[in-house]
Design a protein around this motif. Structure first.
Motif, PDB file in Angstrom:
ATOM      1  N   GLU A  78     -12.232 -18.415  -6.790  1.00 56.56           N
ATOM      2  CA  GLU A  78     -11.468 -17.320  -7.393  1.00 56.56           C
ATOM      3  C   GLU A  78     -12.207 -15.986  -7.333  1.00 56.56           C
ATOM      4  OE1 GLU A  78      -8.455 -17.370  -8.862  1.00 56.56           O
ATOM      5  OE2 GLU A  78      -8.026 -19.512  -8.686  1.00 56.56           O
ATOM      6  N   ARG A  79     -13.534 -16.045  -7.260  1.00 56.91           N
ATOM      7  CA  ARG A  79     -14.324 -14.819  -7.266  1.00 56.91           C
ATOM      8  C   ARG A  79     -14.209 -14.046  -5.961  1.00 56.91           C
ATOM      9  NH1 ARG A  79     -19.756 -17.746  -9.072  1.00 56.91           N
ATOM     10  NH2 ARG A  79     -18.871 -19.188  -7.536  1.00 56.91           N
ATOM     11  N   LEU A  80     -13.585 -14.652  -4.951  1.00 54.64           N
ATOM     12  CA  LEU A  80     -13.395 -13.990  -3.661  1.00 54.64           C
ATOM     13  C   LEU A  80     -12.042 -13.300  -3.552  1.00 54.64           C
ATOM     14  CD1 LEU A  80     -14.961 -16.678  -1.308  1.00 54.64           C
ATOM     15  CD2 LEU A  80     -15.988 -14.515  -2.043  1.00 54.64           C
ATOM     16  N   LEU A  81     -11.308 -13.217  -4.657  1.00 56.15           N
ATOM     17  CA  LEU A  81     -10.065 -12.449  -4.667  1.00 56.15           C
ATOM     18  C   LEU A  81     -10.307 -11.002  -4.230  1.00 56.15           C
ATOM     19  CD1 LEU A  81      -8.387 -13.523  -8.036  1.00 56.15           C
ATOM     20  CD2 LEU A  81      -7.298 -13.656  -5.787  1.00 56.15           C
ATOM     21  N   GLU A  82      -9.275 -10.412  -3.665  1.00 53.51           N
ATOM     22  CA  GLU A  82      -9.346  -9.000  -3.333  1.00 53.51           C
ATOM     23  C   GLU A  82      -9.445  -8.179  -4.621  1.00 53.51           C
ATOM     24  OE1 GLU A  82     -10.284  -6.657  -1.744  1.00 53.51           O
ATOM     25  OE2 GLU A  82      -8.839  -6.153  -0.163  1.00 53.51           O
ATOM     26  N   VAL A  83      -9.899  -6.951  -4.489  1.00 48.64           N
ATOM     27  CA  VAL A  83      -9.899  -6.023  -5.620  1.00 48.64           C
ATOM     28  C   VAL A  83      -8.468  -5.891  -6.145  1.00 48.64           C
ATOM     29  CG1 VAL A  83     -10.322  -3.633  -6.299  1.00 48.64           C
ATOM     30  CG2 VAL A  83     -11.875  -4.771  -4.696  1.00 48.64           C
ATOM     31  N   ASP A  84      -8.324  -5.906  -7.456  1.00 46.54           N
ATOM     32  CA  ASP A  84      -7.021  -5.707  -8.090  1.00 46.54           C
ATOM     33  C   ASP A  84      -6.733  -4.202  -8.128  1.00 46.54           C
ATOM     34  OD1 ASP A  84      -4.816  -5.500  -9.741  1.00 46.54           O
ATOM     35  OD2 ASP A  84      -5.560  -6.918 -11.233  1.00 46.54           O
ATOM     36  N   PHE A  85      -5.710  -3.771  -7.406  1.00 48.22           N
ATOM     37  CA  PHE A  85      -5.378  -2.348  -7.335  1.00 48.22           C
ATOM     38  C   PHE A  85      -4.370  -1.922  -8.403  1.00 48.22           C
ATOM     39  CE2 PHE A  85      -6.763  -3.204  -2.887  1.00 48.22           C
ATOM     40  CZ  PHE A  85      -7.872  -2.373  -2.900  1.00 48.22           C
ATOM     41  N   GLY A  86      -4.085  -2.794  -9.363  1.00 47.02           N
ATOM     42  CA  GLY A  86      -3.249  -2.428 -10.493  1.00 47.02           C
ATOM     43  C   GLY A  86      -1.886  -1.900 -10.065  1.00 47.02           C
ATOM     44  N   LYS A  87      -1.516  -0.733 -10.590  1.00 49.20           N
ATOM     45  CA  LYS A  87      -0.209  -0.152 -10.281  1.00 49.20           C
ATOM     46  C   LYS A  87      -0.112   0.330  -8.843  1.00 49.20           C
ATOM     47  CE  LYS A  87       0.913   1.188 -15.026  1.00 49.20           C
ATOM     48  NZ  LYS A  87       1.197   2.300 -15.967  1.00 49.20           N
ATOM     49  N   GLY A  88      -1.227   0.318  -8.125  1.00 53.44           N
ATOM     50  CA  GLY A  88      -1.200   0.720  -6.727  1.00 53.44           C
ATOM     51  C   GLY A  88      -0.727  -0.378  -5.793  1.00 53.44           C
ATOM     52  N   GLU A  89      -0.619  -1.604  -6.284  1.00 47.77           N
ATOM     53  CA  GLU A  89      -0.234  -2.718  -5.415  1.00 47.77           C
ATOM     54  C   GLU A  89       1.190  -2.538  -4.904  1.00 47.77           C
ATOM     55  OE1 GLU A  89      -1.664  -6.514  -6.080  1.00 47.77           O
ATOM     56  OE2 GLU A  89      -3.623  -5.658  -6.532  1.00 47.77           O
ATOM     57  N   GLY A  90       1.355  -2.715  -3.620  1.00 45.70           N
ATOM     58  CA  GLY A  90       2.651  -2.553  -2.978  1.00 45.70           C
ATOM     59  C   GLY A  90       2.976  -1.128  -2.580  1.00 45.70           C
ATOM     60  N   LEU A  91       2.100  -0.185  -2.918  1.00 48.02           N
ATOM     61  CA  LEU A  91       2.354   1.218  -2.598  1.00 48.02           C
ATOM     62  C   LEU A  91       1.553   1.651  -1.367  1.00 48.02           C
ATOM     63  CD1 LEU A  91       2.270   2.862  -6.155  1.00 48.02           C
ATOM     64  CD2 LEU A  91       4.232   1.920  -4.902  1.00 48.02           C
ATOM     65  N   THR A  92       2.061   2.661  -0.681  1.00 46.32           N
ATOM     66  CA  THR A  92       1.354   3.266   0.434  1.00 46.32           C
ATOM     67  C   THR A  92       0.482   4.400  -0.095  1.00 46.32           C
ATOM     68  OG1 THR A  92       3.026   4.949   0.853  1.00 46.32           O
ATOM     69  CG2 THR A  92       3.351   2.789   1.904  1.00 46.32           C
ATOM     70  N   PRO A  93      -0.467   4.909   0.693  1.00 49.84           N
ATOM     71  CA  PRO A  93      -1.244   6.070   0.257  1.00 49.84           C
ATOM     72  C   PRO A  93      -0.378   7.262  -0.121  1.00 49.84           C
ATOM     73  CG  PRO A  93      -2.338   5.026   2.102  1.00 49.84           C
ATOM     74  CD  PRO A  93      -1.021   4.333   1.942  1.00 49.84           C
ATOM     75  N   ASP A  94       0.663   7.532   0.646  1.00 52.95           N
ATOM     76  CA  ASP A  94       1.536   8.661   0.313  1.00 52.95           C
ATOM     77  C   ASP A  94       2.238   8.444  -1.022  1.00 52.95           C
ATOM     78  OD1 ASP A  94       0.829   9.999   2.596  1.00 52.95           O
ATOM     79  OD2 ASP A  94       2.639   9.441   3.724  1.00 52.95           O
ATOM     80  N   GLU A  95       2.673   7.222  -1.286  1.00 55.54           N
ATOM     81  CA  GLU A  95       3.335   6.923  -2.552  1.00 55.54           C
ATOM     82  C   GLU A  95       2.357   7.023  -3.722  1.00 55.54           C
ATOM     83  OE1 GLU A  95       6.753   3.889  -0.771  1.00 55.54           O
ATOM     84  OE2 GLU A  95       4.834   3.101  -1.501  1.00 55.54           O
ATOM     85  N   LEU A  96       1.123   6.574  -3.497  1.00 60.28           N
ATOM     86  CA  LEU A  96       0.107   6.699  -4.538  1.00 60.28           C
ATOM     87  C   LEU A  96      -0.173   8.164  -4.854  1.00 60.28           C
ATOM     88  CD1 LEU A  96      -2.334   3.878  -3.454  1.00 60.28           C
ATOM     89  CD2 LEU A  96      -1.419   4.154  -5.750  1.00 60.28           C
ATOM     90  N   ALA A  97      -0.274   8.978  -3.807  1.00 59.84           N
ATOM     91  CA  ALA A  97      -0.546  10.407  -4.011  1.00 59.84           C
ATOM     92  C   ALA A  97       0.584  11.075  -4.787  1.00 59.84           C
ATOM     93  CB  ALA A  97      -0.742  11.089  -2.662  1.00 59.84           C
TER      94      ALA A  97
END
Length: 214
Positions: A78-97
């Motif tokens: 389980e410790r090899l999970l990807e970083v949790d990006f929280g509300k950023g998950e599923g979003l593109t850089p433009d959408e995050l910006a």
């Protein structure tokens, strides 16, 4: 020393739009499955002692061909999970910006220290993942271990092991290809040891399986 072979999972269905996947369980594309097969073909002659993967489907499916050809059990950590990006998950850089301009700007300046909203910091991800390497080294002190995980986590860990500020991972290591192989000798005992000296020797970075040494 233990020889670690680090591989990012294969291409996912969110790749085309450059969406942040994080801990979301996103599946592989047909091309991603082909990349996993190429990793398996490499593993057939790699003399591996263990195969360890993140629990997310994209990592487990990417490790599956290597498991099949070697006959080794797939170990999930389980410790090899990807970083949790929280509300950023599923979003593109433009959408995050557009949706989180201040948080996105802070993340771009210091991505290991400034998590996205409700997300995990890169430094916290490093802290949870590093013990995996120490434990596997203790179990396989002269062994060869394949780890199949995620691009951001692996780049963060590489920076930490190399004695580099992980806030620079996006500049130093902008890309980590799908199912490419990064080879480490760990731990590395340098002749001159200082706190800034690397704890690993990098033997290969982001090498396609067809070209990677065994």
């Amino acid at each position: 020393m233990t020889t670690f072979f680090l591989a990012r999972h294969g291409e996912t269905i969110w790749h085309a739009d450059h969406r942040y996947a994080g801990v979301s369980d996103v599946g592989l594309t047909r091309h991603g499955l082909g990349q996993a097969a190429a990793l398996g073909a490499w593993a057939a002659d790699a003399r591996l002692d263990a195969i360890v993967a993140s629990p997310l489907t994209r990592a487990r499916r990417s490790a599956a061909p290597a498991v099949e050809v070697t006959g080794l059990p797939l170990r999930i950590d389980e410790r090899l999970l990807e970083v949790d990006f929280g509300k950023g998950e599923g979003l593109t850089p433009d959408e995050l910006a557009a949706q989180y301009p201040e948080a996105w700007s802070a993340f771009r300046r210091a991505p290991a220290s400034s998590p996205l909203p409700d997300g995990e910091s890169g430094r916290a991800a490093i802290a949870r993942a590093l013990p995996v390497f120490d434990e596997l080294h203790a179990e396989f002190p002269d062994g060869r271990v394949l780890i199949v995980a995620h691009a951001t986590l692996l780049r963060l860990v590489l920076c930490d092991l190399a004695g580099i500020d992980p806030d620079g991972y996006r500049d130093l290591l902008p890309v980590l290809g799908n199912c490419t192989i990064t080879t480490l000798a760990y731990p590395w005992e340098a002749e001159c040891t200082t706190p800034a000296r690397p704890r690993t020797r990098l033997l290969g970075f982001d090498v396609p399986p067809s070209s990677a040494a065994h």
